[in-house]
Design an enzyme around this catalytic site. Structure first.
Site, PDB file in Angstrom:
ATOM      1  N   SER A  69       0.859  -1.191   0.000  1.00  0.00           N
ATOM      2  CA  SER A  69       0.000   0.000   0.000  1.00  0.00           C
ATOM      3  C   SER A  69       0.891   1.236   0.000  1.00  0.00           C
ATOM      4  O   SER A  69       1.939   1.259   0.655  1.00  0.00           O
ATOM      5  CB  SER A  69      -0.864  -0.015   1.262  1.00  0.00           C
ATOM      6  OG  SER A  69      -1.334   1.280   1.539  1.00  0.00           O
ATOM      7  N   GLU A  92      -9.847 -10.664  -0.199  1.00  0.00           N
ATOM      8  CA  GLU A  92     -10.235 -10.469   1.209  1.00  0.00           C
ATOM      9  C   GLU A  92     -10.606  -9.006   1.366  1.00  0.00           C
ATOM     10  O   GLU A  92      -9.736  -8.145   1.377  1.00  0.00           O
ATOM     11  CB  GLU A  92      -9.080 -10.833   2.129  1.00  0.00           C
ATOM     12  CG  GLU A  92      -8.870 -12.314   2.241  1.00  0.00           C
ATOM     13  CD  GLU A  92      -7.407 -12.671   2.245  1.00  0.00           C
ATOM     14  OE1 GLU A  92      -6.650 -12.009   2.949  1.00  0.00           O
ATOM     15  OE2 GLU A  92      -7.038 -13.583   1.504  1.00  0.00           O
ATOM     16  N   CYS A  95     -10.507  -5.118   9.717  1.00  0.00           N
ATOM     17  CA  CYS A  95     -11.602  -5.577   8.853  1.00  0.00           C
ATOM     18  C   CYS A  95     -12.643  -6.399   9.602  1.00  0.00           C
ATOM     19  O   CYS A  95     -13.803  -6.410   9.239  1.00  0.00           O
ATOM     20  CB  CYS A  95     -11.053  -6.389   7.692  1.00  0.00           C
ATOM     21  SG  CYS A  95     -10.225  -7.894   8.215  1.00  0.00           S
ATOM     22  N   ASN A  96     -12.219  -7.100  10.667  1.00  0.00           N
ATOM     23  CA  ASN A  96     -13.196  -7.947  11.363  1.00  0.00           C
ATOM     24  C   ASN A  96     -13.520  -7.475  12.770  1.00  0.00           C
ATOM     25  O   ASN A  96     -13.932  -8.265  13.615  1.00  0.00           O
ATOM     26  CB  ASN A  96     -12.779  -9.428  11.320  1.00  0.00           C
ATOM     27  CG  ASN A  96     -11.360  -9.655  11.804  1.00  0.00           C
ATOM     28  OD1 ASN A  96     -10.724  -8.745  12.281  1.00  0.00           O
ATOM     29  ND2 ASN A  96     -10.890 -10.882  11.684  1.00  0.00           N
ATOM     30  N   GLU A 148      -8.250 -13.738  14.148  1.00  0.00           N
ATOM     31  CA  GLU A 148      -8.282 -15.082  13.593  1.00  0.00           C
ATOM     32  C   GLU A 148      -6.960 -15.824  13.833  1.00  0.00           C
ATOM     33  O   GLU A 148      -5.931 -15.206  14.071  1.00  0.00           O
ATOM     34  CB  GLU A 148      -8.605 -15.019  12.093  1.00  0.00           C
ATOM     35  CG  GLU A 148      -7.607 -14.288  11.223  1.00  0.00           C
ATOM     36  CD  GLU A 148      -7.842 -12.784  11.098  1.00  0.00           C
ATOM     37  OE1 GLU A 148      -8.528 -12.191  11.957  1.00  0.00           O
ATOM     38  OE2 GLU A 148      -7.316 -12.188  10.140  1.00  0.00           O
TER      39      GLU A 148
HETATM   40  P1  NAD Z   1      -7.879  -0.172  -0.715  1.00  0.00           P
HETATM   41  O1  NAD Z   1      -8.855  -0.998  -1.436  1.00  0.00           O
HETATM   42  O2  NAD Z   1      -7.965   1.289  -0.845  1.00  0.00           O
HETATM   43  O3  NAD Z   1      -6.391  -0.582  -1.163  1.00  0.00           O
HETATM   44  C1  NAD Z   1      -5.929  -1.905  -1.029  1.00  0.00           C
HETATM   45  C2  NAD Z   1      -4.862  -2.151  -2.082  1.00  0.00           C
HETATM   46  O4  NAD Z   1      -5.505  -2.238  -3.357  1.00  0.00           O
HETATM   47  C3  NAD Z   1      -3.824  -1.038  -2.174  1.00  0.00           C
HETATM   48  O5  NAD Z   1      -2.539  -1.588  -2.349  1.00  0.00           O
HETATM   49  C4  NAD Z   1      -4.289  -0.281  -3.405  1.00  0.00           C
HETATM   50  O6  NAD Z   1      -3.247   0.427  -4.033  1.00  0.00           O
HETATM   51  C5  NAD Z   1      -4.807  -1.421  -4.265  1.00  0.00           C
HETATM   52  N1  NAD Z   1      -5.719  -1.006  -5.335  1.00  0.00           N
HETATM   53  C6  NAD Z   1      -6.609   0.003  -5.322  1.00  0.00           C
HETATM   54  N2  NAD Z   1      -7.235   0.086  -6.519  1.00  0.00           N
HETATM   55  C7  NAD Z   1      -6.722  -0.894  -7.299  1.00  0.00           C
HETATM   56  C8  NAD Z   1      -6.929  -1.292  -8.643  1.00  0.00           C
HETATM   57  N3  NAD Z   1      -7.783  -0.652  -9.443  1.00  0.00           N
HETATM   58  N4  NAD Z   1      -6.240  -2.335  -9.120  1.00  0.00           N
HETATM   59  C9  NAD Z   1      -5.348  -2.986  -8.343  1.00  0.00           C
HETATM   60  N5  NAD Z   1      -5.079  -2.630  -7.063  1.00  0.00           N
HETATM   61  C10 NAD Z   1      -5.762  -1.602  -6.537  1.00  0.00           C
HETATM   62  O7  NAD Z   1      -7.949  -0.630   0.813  1.00  0.00           O
HETATM   63  P2  NAD Z   1      -7.166  -0.022   2.064  1.00  0.00           P
HETATM   64  O8  NAD Z   1      -7.756   1.320   2.353  1.00  0.00           O
HETATM   65  O9  NAD Z   1      -5.698  -0.152   1.883  1.00  0.00           O
HETATM   66  O10 NAD Z   1      -7.572  -1.050   3.208  1.00  0.00           O
HETATM   67  C11 NAD Z   1      -8.761  -0.957   3.920  1.00  0.00           C
HETATM   68  C12 NAD Z   1      -9.782  -1.933   3.379  1.00  0.00           C
HETATM   69  O11 NAD Z   1      -9.224  -3.246   3.388  1.00  0.00           O
HETATM   70  C13 NAD Z   1     -11.018  -2.014   4.256  1.00  0.00           C
HETATM   71  O12 NAD Z   1     -12.166  -2.110   3.453  1.00  0.00           O
HETATM   72  C14 NAD Z   1     -10.811  -3.298   5.049  1.00  0.00           C
HETATM   73  O13 NAD Z   1     -11.995  -3.887   5.527  1.00  0.00           O
HETATM   74  C15 NAD Z   1     -10.124  -4.150   4.033  1.00  0.00           C
HETATM   75  N6  NAD Z   1      -9.365  -5.220   4.675  1.00  0.00           N
HETATM   76  C16 NAD Z   1      -9.843  -6.491   4.573  1.00  0.00           C
HETATM   77  C17 NAD Z   1      -9.176  -7.516   5.217  1.00  0.00           C
HETATM   78  C18 NAD Z   1      -9.667  -8.934   5.117  1.00  0.00           C
HETATM   79  O14 NAD Z   1      -8.914  -9.829   5.496  1.00  0.00           O
HETATM   80  N7  NAD Z   1     -10.873  -9.196   4.633  1.00  0.00           N
HETATM   81  C19 NAD Z   1      -8.013  -7.252   5.950  1.00  0.00           C
HETATM   82  C20 NAD Z   1      -7.550  -5.946   6.012  1.00  0.00           C
HETATM   83  C21 NAD Z   1      -8.225  -4.923   5.368  1.00  0.00           C
END
Ligand code: NAD
Length: 479
Positions: free
Chosen positions: A175, A248, A282-283, A442
């Site tokens: 990120s 995820e 996230c959880n 988890e």
């Molecule tokens: P985000 O979706 O903004 O970014 C996540 C990653 O995706 C970053 O590296 C970003 O650069 C990349 N990305 C964004 N647009 C993209 C595209 N078009 N193509 C490819 N890659 C792209 O999320 P964030 O703000 O970094 O994280 C927070 C989110 O992550 C929350 O919604 C949270 O719930 C979720 N999350 C989920 C889990 C899980 O295990 N389910 C764990 C941690 C965080």
């Protein structure tokens, strides 16, 4: 101030783009590092390197591949304090929690190394004479891992460890908000003599680098941890080459508190889940349904506990419960959602604004909301901040229906001392994870997978490792 470069084909190289992104310490707002806003060329160079090293890597005995993971675990342990400080610095994770993330990450590498001798196929009975049907488990090829900012180091291991042990080579996109700990780790593992190209790191934005990595025909699997929106973009881009995705994504975890719950336990678990890392997990509990007969007592206790939450600098020796939010954007998003909830009729019991005691940083108060309704944004959309909306219910089936009334399906929890109730709920809740009488986190040997819009596939344990394998059937006829 530090500067990080791309890590491609076994060495650090300058990006072909000259643009940079600043990585900010959220508590002090000082610039910690500069990272390249990587380019499509960088992404493709990394994929080429991963592809070129694929054959050699997959042909190594799995135990040799696992040895590299054990070395990574040892290096993390040797540098555990430095890595935890780097993590706390870049994302305002309270230092104690940052240390837990680093230590669990080392365990994650060792745990996955342990799969090396346990990756097994099958032999199936044939309908023909003198034939064996073999099911082989093969690596997919090149695995791309795209990381979020909230657990950037642990999630890096969640992608790298199962990819490498199963014989895939790997490209990671950290990120842009919190890349520093991952890139320091890359420097630390430079000397373990991992064959060049097996593991690459490309810094840059999602729409440019993430998109290029996803839509390339070289990529065999893309594993994203991030928002639903990014998941949708990745599915679109992956559709070009029918590339496998493992997603995820976000959550909106309900916590159900029954009248027969151990109330101390429920209050402590829910409040701590909501304030740990400022609710950016996230959880963590995102909404609470509490049985009417104990509602008032529950609210009183939660309000007291939330008012006592210690909010301080991430490095405070005072053992704070939470610190700043990760960024100004994140804090403003939370503030806007609370303001909107108020307009829709919600009442603030505790907090409800930015913390005023800090000159710098993006601190938001732990916030408790009442008078909320099921159709409000604050109950339906992920807040990802220290905000807890609470509603009442009368029967358990009503609570389960309210919990399931969501487009998300990541995590849920129920608090009750009645075995029949918790077993019933654990079967009826439409979520990939249900916690009974506790909140997250988890286990690394479990399976972390979101249902509905919260994801596709999953991570951790045997099933998470198997995401990185594909099955080949060989019909072996002999005379
Ligand atoms: P985000 O979706 O903004 O970014 C996540 C990653 O995706 C970053 O590296 C970003 O650069 C990349 N990305 C964004 N647009 C993209 C595209 N078009 N193509 C490819 N890659 C792209 O999320 P964030 O703000 O970094 O994280 C927070 C989110 O992550 C929350 O919604 C949270 O719930 C979720 N999350 C989920 C889990 C899980 O295990 N389910 C764990 C941690 C965080």
């Amino acid at each position: 101030m530090k500067e990080f470069n791309q890590y491609i084909n076994g060495r650090f190289v300058k990006s072909t783009s000259t643009e940079v992104t600043k990585v900010i310490n959220p508590c002090t707002e000082e610039v910690l590092s500069l990272i390249p806003k990587g380019s499509v060329v960088d992404a493709n160079n990394a994929l080429d390197a991963a592809q070129a090293s694929q054959k050699g890597w997959r042909s190594l005995p799995a135990i040799e591949r696992a040895n590299y993971l054990n070395k990574m675990a040892s290096i993390i342990r040797e540098n555990r304090v430095f890595l935890a400080e780097t993590l706390a610095d870049e994302q305002a994770k309270v230092i104690g929690l940052a240390q837990v993330e680093i230590d669990v990450t080392a365990d994650y590498f060792d745990y996955n190394a342990g799969w090396a001798r346990r990756i097994e196929g099958e032999i199936i009975q044939s309908d023909r004479q003198k034939e064996h049907i073999f099911l082989h488990k093969s690596p997919i090829g090149v695995a791309v891992g795209i990381l979020p900012w909230n657990f950037p180091f642990f999630v890096m291991a969640r992608k790298v460890a199962p990819s490498l042990v199963t014989g895939n080579t790997c490209v990671i996109k950290p990120s842009c908000v919190a890349p520093n700990t991952v890139m320091e780790f890359v420097k630390l593992i430079e000397n373990i003599e991992l064959p060049a190209g097996v593991l690459n790191f490309v810094l840059g934005s999602g729409p440019v680098v993430g998109n290029a990595l996803t839509k390339s025909p070289i990529t065999g699997i893309v594993s994203l941890t991030g928002s639903v929106f990014a998941g949708q973009k990745i599915m679109e881009a992956a559709s070009q080459n029918i590339t496998k995705v493992s997603l995820e994504l976000g959550g909106k975890a309900p916590a159900i508190v029954c009248a027969d719950a151990n109330l101390d336990l429920a209050v402590n678990a829910i409040v701590s889940s909501k304030v740990i890392f400022s609710g950016q997990v996230c959880n963590c509990a995102e909404r609470v349904y509490v049985e009417e007969s104990i509602h008032d007592e529950f609210m009183e206790r939660v309000a007291k506990k939330m008012s006592e939450v210690k909010v301080e600098d991430a490095f405070s020796g005072n053992n704070p419960d939470m610190s700043s939010m990760v960024s100004k954007d994140q804090m403003e998003k939370v503030a806007e959602m609370v303001e909107f909830a108020k307009k829709e009729g919600a009442e603030v019991v505790v907090g409800g604004t930015r913390s005023s005691q800090f000159d710098k940083g993006f601190f938001y108060q732990p916030t408790l909301l009442t008078n909320v309704k099921q159709n409000m944004q604050i109950i339906q959309e992920e807040v990802f901040g220290p905000v807890l909306p609470v509603m009442k219910f009368n029967t358990l089936d009503e609570a389960i229906a309210l919990a399931n009334d969501s487009e998300f399906g990541l995590t849920s929890s129920i608090f009750s001392e009645n075995f029949n109730k918790v077993m019933h709920a654990s079967q009826e809740l439409d979520f990939g994870e249900t916690y009974i009488n506790r909140e997250h986190f988890e286990a690394i040997q479990g399976f972390h997978a979101g249902w509905k819009k919260s994801g596709l596939g999953g991570a951790d344990g045997k099933h998470g490792m198997q995401e990185y394998l594909q099955t080949k059937v060989v019909y072996a006829q002999y005379k």
